[in-house]
Enzyme design. Structure first.
Site, PDB file in Angstrom:
ATOM      1  N   ASP A 132       0.940  -1.246  -0.036  1.00 25.98           N
ATOM      2  CA  ASP A 132       0.152   0.124  -0.044  1.00 25.98           C
ATOM      3  C   ASP A 132       0.973   1.223   0.153  1.00 25.98           C
ATOM      4  OD1 ASP A 132      -3.065   1.015   0.654  1.00 25.98           O
ATOM      5  OD2 ASP A 132      -1.738   2.090   1.747  1.00 25.98           O
ATOM      6  N   ASN A 155      -1.985  12.769  -5.443  1.00 23.35           N
ATOM      7  CA  ASN A 155      -3.159  13.233  -6.152  1.00 23.35           C
ATOM      8  C   ASN A 155      -3.923  14.507  -5.954  1.00 23.35           C
ATOM      9  OD1 ASN A 155      -3.662  10.836  -7.770  1.00 23.35           O
ATOM     10  ND2 ASN A 155      -4.772   9.812  -6.128  1.00 23.35           N
ATOM     11  N   HIS A 199      -4.343  13.938 -10.477  1.00 24.73           N
ATOM     12  CA  HIS A 199      -4.517  12.536 -10.658  1.00 24.73           C
ATOM     13  C   HIS A 199      -3.737  11.862 -11.801  1.00 24.73           C
ATOM     14  CE1 HIS A 199      -7.824  11.539  -7.711  1.00 24.73           C
ATOM     15  NE2 HIS A 199      -8.220  13.008  -8.327  1.00 24.73           N
ATOM     16  N   ASP A 227      -1.759   8.763 -11.403  1.00 23.49           N
ATOM     17  CA  ASP A 227      -1.533   7.498 -12.434  1.00 23.49           C
ATOM     18  C   ASP A 227       0.158   7.161 -12.840  1.00 23.49           C
ATOM     19  OD1 ASP A 227      -4.289   7.311 -12.082  1.00 23.49           O
ATOM     20  OD2 ASP A 227      -4.529   8.157 -14.177  1.00 23.49           O
ATOM     21  N   ASP A 244      -4.505   2.335  -4.730  1.00 22.84           N
ATOM     22  CA  ASP A 244      -3.076   2.298  -4.677  1.00 22.84           C
ATOM     23  C   ASP A 244      -2.668   1.266  -3.872  1.00 22.84           C
ATOM     24  OD1 ASP A 244      -3.900   2.874  -2.173  1.00 22.84           O
ATOM     25  OD2 ASP A 244      -2.388   4.417  -1.608  1.00 22.84           O
TER      26      ASP A 244
END
Length: 309
Positions: A203, A211, A216, A220, A246
């Protein structure tokens, strides 16, 4: 041979049932006094019985049964070609041959589908050569080419669909469903061979901040970079998947708790982004769900430790 796609037995049962009806109609209303009425009745009975067996056993029969049923269909088409009364009767079997090819291309692996189509074409071509009618060669060649081309098209389409269904579109890794299916098989194999098997949940730390602060697209891009960097440091037998958001997940065959730490060190060196991990090594009788629960517990224990909690 890959795992059979759902619906194979049900669809083949339907094709067998349609074949039974067509054979019965051909026997009841023969196109010529030389039509193989007895053979048509025999094939009608065989395919009707096969349809019932395939339908009733659709949830219990193994892959061998589906392969056997396709081979029987190919043999039946070879017999019909051999006993055809007219050239039209020979070429008229083309749609049935296409059905066998397209079915094979959808439900079997690339290699198995090509073997089935090869057997089909050998049997039907041998039957056509031995048959009494003549003058069918140009149309027969067209039929053969059509079967081959449509089978290859179906193989490509089915392969693309399977890859799309099993792949996370952002990272190109296995998606959650595909990873779990593969990890289930890996765990079962490890338990049969009494070998270690470990799963890892990863994680990202403070991914929301990426973000929020950079957008975003930056988030990504980070996920894509990590997927690429980590994949380059894994063995071919290891499977990295995107578990959602994530979170990433790893299945590691032939890997015990001690060796996992070395792997995690290599992954941390591959990219500077911070992340936390939880691991779980299989015990006798463990299920994948139990492994994931333990890995998740270990993950959040490590996260709390990082925060000083």
């Amino acid at each position: 041979m890959h795992t059979l796609r759902p619906g194979g037995f049900a669809l083949l049962a339907l094709l067998y049932a349609v074949s039974a009806v067509l054979c019965a109609v051909g026997a009841l209303v023969p196109v010529s006094d030389r039509s193989p009425v007895a053979l048509l009745w025999g094939l009608a009975a065989l395919t009707a019985a096969g349809s019932v067996v395939l339908w009733l056993g659709r949830d219990r029969l193994g892959p061998w049964a589906l392969h056997a049923a396709v081979l029987v269909a190919s043999a039946a088409l070879g017999l019909l070609t051999w006993r055809a009364a007219t050239a039209v009767g020979i070429v008229g079997l083309g749609p049935a041959m296409v059905s066998v090819g397209v079915f094979s291309g959808h439900f079997f692996s690339r290699r198995a589908a090509r073997v089935h189509v090869g057997v089909l074409l050998v049997l039907t071509t041998a039957g056509a050569v031995a048959a009494a009618p003549t003058g069918y060669l140009p149309l027969w060649l067209t039929t053969v080419v059509t079967v081959v081309v449509l089978t290859e098209v179906q193989l490509r389409i089915s392969g693309d669909l399977r890859r799309a269904a099993a792949t996370d579109p952002l990272t190109g890794l296995a998606n959650r469903r595909a990873w779990q299916a593969a990890a289930d098989r890996g765990l079962a194999h490890a338990q049969r061979g009494d070998e270690p098997f470990t799963v890892v949940l990863i994680d990202l730390d403070d991914f929301k901040a990426v973000n929020d602060q950079a957008g975003h697209r930056a988030g990504d891009a980070l996920l894509q970079e990590l997927a690429t960097a980590w994949s380059a440091r894994l063995r071919l037998s290891d499977l990295l998947g995107r578990y959602g958001g994530d979170e990433f997940v790893l299945s590691l065959p032939a890997t015990d708790a001690a060796r996992v730490e070395d792997l995690l060190a290599r992954l941390r060196a591959a990219h500077p982004a911070p992340w936390s991990a939880g691991t779980a090594t299989a015990r006798p009788g463990d299920t994948l769900a139990e492994l994931l629960v333990r890995a998740d517990t270990d993950l959040y224990r490590n996260k709390r430790r990082k925060r000083g909690g």
